[in-house]
Design a protein around this motif. Sequence first.
Motif: not given
Length: 314
Positions: A110-115, A273-282
Motif C-alpha cells: 500500500i505504501n509503495i503504491a501510494i508513494i 495498488g492499495p486495492l490489490l494489496a488489501v484483496l490479495i495480501l490482506g
Amino acid sequence: MRSSTPTAPFGPLLHWFNGQAGLLLVFTTLIWGCNAVAARLAVGEISPMMLTTARWSICCVALWFTARRQVAAHWPVLKPRWRYLSVMGVSGFTAFNALFYAAAHHTTAINIAIIQGTIPVLVLLGAVLFLRLRVTPLQSLGVLVTLAGIVVIASRGQWAVLAGLAFNIGDVWMVIASLLYAGYMLGLRWRPAVPPIVFFAAVAGVAALASLPLLAAEIATGHFFMPTLKGWALMLFVGLFPSFVSQITFIQAVSLIGAARAGVFLNLTPVFGPLLAVLILGEPLALYHAVALALVLGGIWIAERLGARRTGAA
C-alpha cells in the motif's frame, strides 16, 4: 502520428482494442498496480537484485523477438546518444527497480503504491526547479498537497515519527526511487527521434546490463539465494507484464488518443495498488492510508487539471 509499427507483432491481439484506448490504459495501470503486490510477494521467494536483473533480462529477450529489426534500423541514431541512454537506463529503470524491490522488504505494498503515485507531481516540481517552468498558484498548491501525502504515508500518520524523523527505510527508498523516475520522465524531453518501442528497447538493454553489478554485489555480500518456485513465477510475471506487455499497451494507447489524455489514466496506479494489496495480501488499510491517498490524488488533480486549465495547457 498514429503508427502500427511499435505494436506490429501484437497487431491481431490489439486489433480488438482499437478505439478503446481507455480499456488499454486501465489494463496498463492495473498491471503497474500489480507490480507493488508482486514486490511484496517476492519477499523471501527471490532476492531483490536477482528480481531486478531478471526483470530487465526477460524484457530484453521479449524485445529481441519483437523489435530487433526496428532497433537495428535506428541504431545509427541511438549510437551517438549512448551516454544519455546510459543515464536514463540506470536511473529510470535499474536504480528505480532496485530500490522498489528492496523497499518491499521493509514496507507495505500500500505504501509503495501510494508513494509511487506521487511521481506526476514530482515531475512538475522538477520542471519548476530545473527547467524553469512557470506554474500557477493552483499547480503550486497541488504540489504541496501531494507532498503532504508523502509526509503522511512516511510518518504513518504519527506526529512522533515525523518529529523524530524515524521513517521506515522502505518508505525512504521508495521516495528516492520516485524521485529518480521523475528525473527519468523529465529527461524524456531529450529523447532521440526514434519510435517509442526502439527507445524503450535501448534503455531496457542498458538497465539489464547495469543491474549485473548490483546482482554481483548481492551475491558477494551473501544476500543472494536461489528463487523458489513462486519466485520463478514472480520473476516471469514482472519481466513480461509490468516491464514489457504494459509498455506495449501504453504505447498503443498513446498512439490512439495522445500522451496528454493517456497521462490522466496513470493516476489509477496508486488506486489499484492499495486495492490489490488489501484483496490479495490482506494488508490492513489504515486511516492514514486513506488520508495519504486522498492527498496524493487530490494534489495531482489540482496540479494537472485545475492548474493546467488555468494556463490553457493541454
